[in-house]
Design a protein around this motif. Structure first.
Motif, PDB file in Angstrom:
ATOM      1  N   SER A  93      17.867 -29.437  16.744  1.00  0.00           N
ATOM      2  CA  SER A  93      18.520 -30.649  17.239  1.00  0.00           C
ATOM      3  C   SER A  93      19.683 -30.365  18.184  1.00  0.00           C
ATOM      4  N   ASP A 142      16.234 -27.631  11.077  1.00  0.00           N
ATOM      5  CA  ASP A 142      16.371 -28.968  11.666  1.00  0.00           C
ATOM      6  C   ASP A 142      17.604 -29.030  12.556  1.00  0.00           C
ATOM      7  N   TYR A 143      18.691 -28.461  12.073  1.00  0.00           N
ATOM      8  CA  TYR A 143      19.918 -28.449  12.876  1.00  0.00           C
ATOM      9  C   TYR A 143      19.711 -27.665  14.178  1.00  0.00           C
ATOM     10  N   GLU A 183      16.806 -27.239   6.369  1.00  0.00           N
ATOM     11  CA  GLU A 183      17.929 -28.003   6.918  1.00  0.00           C
ATOM     12  C   GLU A 183      18.560 -27.264   8.095  1.00  0.00           C
TER      13      GLU A 183
END
Length: 79
Positions: free
Chosen positions: A37, A33-34, A30
């Motif tokens: 992004s 992914d952050y 997670e």
């Protein structure tokens, strides 16, 4: 962008906009992914927050002169 995973009171010492708190994420995936992004604008905002923190009085307390002053005061070495 610094990722911090340590003492829970970090925000008492460091501006929370100057780092990413690992505890906000349920997993490394997670977090990854952050990180992937983050936009250029968000990255620039992080850099600005870091620069402001490094120029702040809060950061000055971690530099050698403040450290030495604390040691001298705690050991009562002041003449």
């Amino acid at each position: 962008m610094p990722v911090y995973w340590g003492a829970s009171n970090i925000c008492d010492y460091v501006d929370d906009k100057a780092f990413i708190d690992r505890r906000r994420f349920r997993s490394n995936a997670e977090l990854a992914d952050y990180l992937f992004s983050v936009t250029e604008r968000e990255y620039a905002d992080f850099l600005g927050a870091i620069e402001r923190y490094l120029a702040s009085q809060r950061f000055q307390e971690f530099l050698p002169p403040a450290y030495a002053k604390t040691i001298i005061e705690k050991l009562e070495l002041k003449s």
